[in-house]
Design a protein around this motif. Structure first.
Motif, PDB file in Angstrom:
ATOM      1  N   LEU A 156      48.463  64.111  29.129  1.00 65.63           N
ATOM      2  CA  LEU A 156      49.514  64.516  30.050  1.00 65.63           C
ATOM      3  C   LEU A 156      48.929  65.269  31.231  1.00 65.63           C
ATOM      4  CD1 LEU A 156      52.951  65.922  29.111  1.00 65.63           C
ATOM      5  CD2 LEU A 156      51.587  67.136  30.814  1.00 65.63           C
ATOM      6  N   ILE A 157      49.465  65.012  32.438  1.00 64.85           N
ATOM      7  CA  ILE A 157      49.024  65.717  33.632  1.00 64.85           C
ATOM      8  C   ILE A 157      50.247  66.262  34.367  1.00 64.85           C
ATOM      9  CG2 ILE A 157      49.022  63.647  35.083  1.00 64.85           C
ATOM     10  CD1 ILE A 157      46.598  64.745  36.541  1.00 64.85           C
ATOM     11  N   ASN A 158      50.100  67.451  34.943  1.00 65.17           N
ATOM     12  CA  ASN A 158      51.179  68.087  35.685  1.00 65.17           C
ATOM     13  C   ASN A 158      51.151  67.657  37.153  1.00 65.17           C
ATOM     14  OD1 ASN A 158      52.381  70.025  33.615  1.00 65.17           O
ATOM     15  ND2 ASN A 158      50.199  70.517  33.509  1.00 65.17           N
ATOM     16  N   GLN A 159      51.369  66.366  37.354  1.00 66.61           N
ATOM     17  CA  GLN A 159      51.406  65.772  38.694  1.00 66.61           C
ATOM     18  C   GLN A 159      51.906  64.340  38.562  1.00 66.61           C
ATOM     19  OE1 GLN A 159      52.039  65.324  41.901  1.00 66.61           O
ATOM     20  NE2 GLN A 159      50.562  66.966  42.325  1.00 66.61           N
ATOM     21  N   ASP A 160      52.517  63.848  39.617  1.00 63.15           N
ATOM     22  CA  ASP A 160      52.979  62.458  39.644  1.00 63.15           C
ATOM     23  C   ASP A 160      51.800  61.562  40.006  1.00 63.15           C
ATOM     24  OD1 ASP A 160      54.444  60.131  39.735  1.00 63.15           O
ATOM     25  OD2 ASP A 160      55.233  60.515  41.754  1.00 63.15           O
ATOM     26  N   ALA A 161      50.848  61.489  39.093  1.00 69.55           N
ATOM     27  CA  ALA A 161      49.621  60.723  39.312  1.00 69.55           C
ATOM     28  C   ALA A 161      49.121  60.216  37.968  1.00 69.55           C
ATOM     29  CB  ALA A 161      48.548  61.594  39.976  1.00 69.55           C
ATOM     30  N   SER A 162      48.379  59.139  38.003  1.00 67.89           N
ATOM     31  CA  SER A 162      47.793  58.626  36.766  1.00 67.89           C
ATOM     32  C   SER A 162      46.377  58.128  37.028  1.00 67.89           C
ATOM     33  CB  SER A 162      48.642  57.498  36.165  1.00 67.89           C
ATOM     34  OG  SER A 162      48.647  56.368  37.006  1.00 67.89           O
ATOM     35  N   ILE A 163      45.592  58.114  35.953  1.00 66.62           N
ATOM     36  CA  ILE A 163      44.226  57.588  35.990  1.00 66.62           C
ATOM     37  C   ILE A 163      44.111  56.546  34.890  1.00 66.62           C
ATOM     38  CG2 ILE A 163      41.767  58.100  35.876  1.00 66.62           C
ATOM     39  CD1 ILE A 163      42.457  61.047  36.436  1.00 66.62           C
ATOM     40  N   SER A 164      43.628  55.365  35.247  1.00 65.53           N
ATOM     41  CA  SER A 164      43.406  54.298  34.269  1.00 65.53           C
ATOM     42  C   SER A 164      41.953  53.854  34.324  1.00 65.53           C
ATOM     43  CB  SER A 164      44.316  53.099  34.554  1.00 65.53           C
ATOM     44  OG  SER A 164      45.677  53.454  34.450  1.00 65.53           O
ATOM     45  N   ARG A 165      41.453  53.408  33.177  1.00 63.43           N
ATOM     46  CA  ARG A 165      40.101  52.847  33.111  1.00 63.43           C
ATOM     47  C   ARG A 165      40.202  51.338  33.268  1.00 63.43           C
ATOM     48  NH1 ARG A 165      37.788  54.976  28.174  1.00 63.43           N
ATOM     49  NH2 ARG A 165      39.213  53.518  27.171  1.00 63.43           N
ATOM     50  N   LEU A 166      39.475  50.796  34.224  1.00 62.43           N
ATOM     51  CA  LEU A 166      39.417  49.354  34.459  1.00 62.43           C
ATOM     52  C   LEU A 166      38.110  48.814  33.901  1.00 62.43           C
ATOM     53  CD1 LEU A 166      40.379  46.702  35.814  1.00 62.43           C
ATOM     54  CD2 LEU A 166      39.241  47.485  37.913  1.00 62.43           C
ATOM     55  N   VAL A 167      38.208  47.821  33.031  1.00 58.16           N
ATOM     56  CA  VAL A 167      37.031  47.180  32.435  1.00 58.16           C
ATOM     57  C   VAL A 167      37.149  45.671  32.637  1.00 58.16           C
ATOM     58  CG1 VAL A 167      35.768  46.711  30.304  1.00 58.16           C
ATOM     59  CG2 VAL A 167      36.659  49.013  30.741  1.00 58.16           C
ATOM     60  N   LEU A 168      36.134  45.085  33.249  1.00 58.69           N
ATOM     61  CA  LEU A 168      36.074  43.635  33.444  1.00 58.69           C
ATOM     62  C   LEU A 168      34.714  43.123  33.010  1.00 58.69           C
ATOM     63  CD1 LEU A 168      37.575  43.233  37.058  1.00 58.69           C
ATOM     64  CD2 LEU A 168      38.756  42.820  34.885  1.00 58.69           C
ATOM     65  N   GLY A 169      34.695  41.935  32.385  1.00 58.68           N
ATOM     66  CA  GLY A 169      33.445  41.268  32.094  1.00 58.68           C
ATOM     67  C   GLY A 169      32.923  40.549  33.328  1.00 58.68           C
ATOM     68  N   LYS A 170      31.684  40.140  33.291  1.00 55.61           N
ATOM     69  CA  LYS A 170      31.086  39.408  34.407  1.00 55.61           C
ATOM     70  C   LYS A 170      31.938  38.181  34.746  1.00 55.61           C
ATOM     71  CE  LYS A 170      26.664  37.395  35.902  1.00 55.61           C
ATOM     72  NZ  LYS A 170      27.192  36.134  36.403  1.00 55.61           N
ATOM     73  N   ASP A 171      32.211  38.014  36.031  1.00 61.46           N
ATOM     74  CA  ASP A 171      32.980  36.897  36.596  1.00 61.46           C
ATOM     75  C   ASP A 171      34.484  36.998  36.353  1.00 61.46           C
ATOM     76  OD1 ASP A 171      30.697  35.685  37.675  1.00 61.46           O
ATOM     77  OD2 ASP A 171      30.300  34.608  35.810  1.00 61.46           O
ATOM     78  N   GLU A 172      34.954  38.047  35.708  1.00 66.32           N
ATOM     79  CA  GLU A 172      36.388  38.240  35.554  1.00 66.32           C
ATOM     80  C   GLU A 172      36.986  38.833  36.825  1.00 66.32           C
ATOM     81  OE1 GLU A 172      36.967  38.832  30.741  1.00 66.32           O
ATOM     82  OE2 GLU A 172      36.947  40.605  32.036  1.00 66.32           O
ATOM     83  N   SER A 173      38.281  38.584  37.028  1.00 66.31           N
ATOM     84  CA  SER A 173      38.951  39.028  38.249  1.00 66.31           C
ATOM     85  C   SER A 173      40.268  39.724  37.921  1.00 66.31           C
ATOM     86  CB  SER A 173      39.238  37.834  39.172  1.00 66.31           C
ATOM     87  OG  SER A 173      38.060  37.177  39.542  1.00 66.31           O
ATOM     88  N   ILE A 174      40.722  40.534  38.881  1.00 58.79           N
ATOM     89  CA  ILE A 174      42.023  41.197  38.759  1.00 58.79           C
ATOM     90  C   ILE A 174      42.526  41.548  40.150  1.00 58.79           C
ATOM     91  CG2 ILE A 174      41.112  43.556  38.583  1.00 58.79           C
ATOM     92  CD1 ILE A 174      43.282  44.090  36.458  1.00 58.79           C
ATOM     93  N   HIS A 175      43.838  41.588  40.297  1.00 58.01           N
ATOM     94  CA  HIS A 175      44.463  42.074  41.523  1.00 58.01           C
ATOM     95  C   HIS A 175      45.155  43.400  41.207  1.00 58.01           C
ATOM     96  CE1 HIS A 175      43.804  37.941  42.801  1.00 58.01           C
ATOM     97  NE2 HIS A 175      44.111  38.306  44.044  1.00 58.01           N
ATOM     98  N   LEU A 176      44.832  44.419  41.993  1.00 59.05           N
ATOM     99  CA  LEU A 176      45.470  45.714  41.848  1.00 59.05           C
ATOM    100  C   LEU A 176      46.333  45.961  43.080  1.00 59.05           C
ATOM    101  CD1 LEU A 176      42.546  47.935  40.496  1.00 59.05           C
ATOM    102  CD2 LEU A 176      44.367  46.850  39.189  1.00 59.05           C
ATOM    103  N   ALA A 177      47.618  46.169  42.868  1.00 61.15           N
ATOM    104  CA  ALA A 177      48.560  46.413  43.966  1.00 61.15           C
ATOM    105  C   ALA A 177      49.375  47.649  43.643  1.00 61.15           C
ATOM    106  CB  ALA A 177      49.464  45.211  44.173  1.00 61.15           C
TER     107      ALA A 177
END
Length: 230
Positions: free
Chosen positions: A155-176
């Motif tokens: 829990l954090i006392n702010q309207d914010a979040s932290i996530s861990r991003l893990v991708l294997g070689k040649d994998e893709s993702i779109h973050l919006a």
């Protein structure tokens, strides 16, 4: 793209027992162009020598997150918490109305590496608190820290979040992100984003309604910050 922060352009400090890279202005490093993003004020990439560490010192009204990437960190604070934080664990300390603590390398033989992250809280003068967790990766994005501690996150006392991003070689993702700010800090690996290469220690921030199209050229570990726009 709103903001690009290359690893080699970060501020640097070397005290012998501590080697640190500062993404934003901190300590003796000051650059008015790099003061933080939204409520994110500090990302220090710290390496502490065996048996060394930060002696007892104080903080107030700050959310302090440590993400250990190598070795183990020994934490002690004035509220009675005493823990070892191993690699992969996340630690959150809300300094609130005031707390003193120390952070030492738990090993007498191996270095410890961790990211020290400071986020401004949305409430002041609260009771200090501490959390530490191991959060296994579930899919590409796993939430580590969130306002309400949802899905087992800290829990954090702010309207914010932290996530861990893990991708294997040649994998893709779109973050919006909508009506918010996003900030991606690369811990390990290498990616291409809009034809540009980003590696360990690099970071990129985006404005509301923008998207990051990420392809991992090497196996990737990164932190993704979801932050208020104002």
């Amino acid at each position: 793209m709103q903001y690009i922060r290359k690893s080699e352009d970060r501020g640097a400090a070397n005290f012998g027992w501590l080697q640190s890279k500062h993404s934003f202005s901190f300590g003796n490093y000051y650059d008015p162009k790099h003061m933080g993003v939204s409520v994110l004020r500090v990302i220090n990439d710290d390496m502490v020598m065996p048996g060394q560490g930060f002696g007892t010192h104080g903080h107030r009204d700050m959310e302090i997150i440590s993400y250990v990437t190598e070795g183990a960190l020994k934490h002690d604070d004035s509220t009675g918490n005493s823990y070892v934080v191993p690699a992969g664990d996340v630690q959150r300390m809300s300094a609130g109305r005031g707390v003193t603590h120390s952070e030492f390398n738990a090993s007498s033989t191996d270095k410890v590496k961790f990211l020290q992250i400071w986020i401004q809280p949305n409430v002041k003068g609260i009771e200090p608190s501490y959390e530490q967790k191991s959060l296994p990766q579930q899919g590409a994005l796993t939430t580590l820290v969130a306002p309400n501690g949802e899905n087992g996150a800290l829990l954090i006392n702010q309207d914010a979040s932290i996530s861990r991003l893990v991708l294997g070689k040649d994998e893709s993702i779109h973050l919006a992100i909508e009506k918010r700010l996003g900030y991606l800090h690369i811990i390990k690996g290498q990616v291409t984003i809009d034809g540009q290469t980003f590696k360990e220690g690099d970071a990129i921030g985006i404005e509301p309604e923008q998207t990051l199209a990420i392809k991992a050229e090497l196996a990737l570990e990164a932190l993704w910050f979801d932050l208020p726009a104002s």
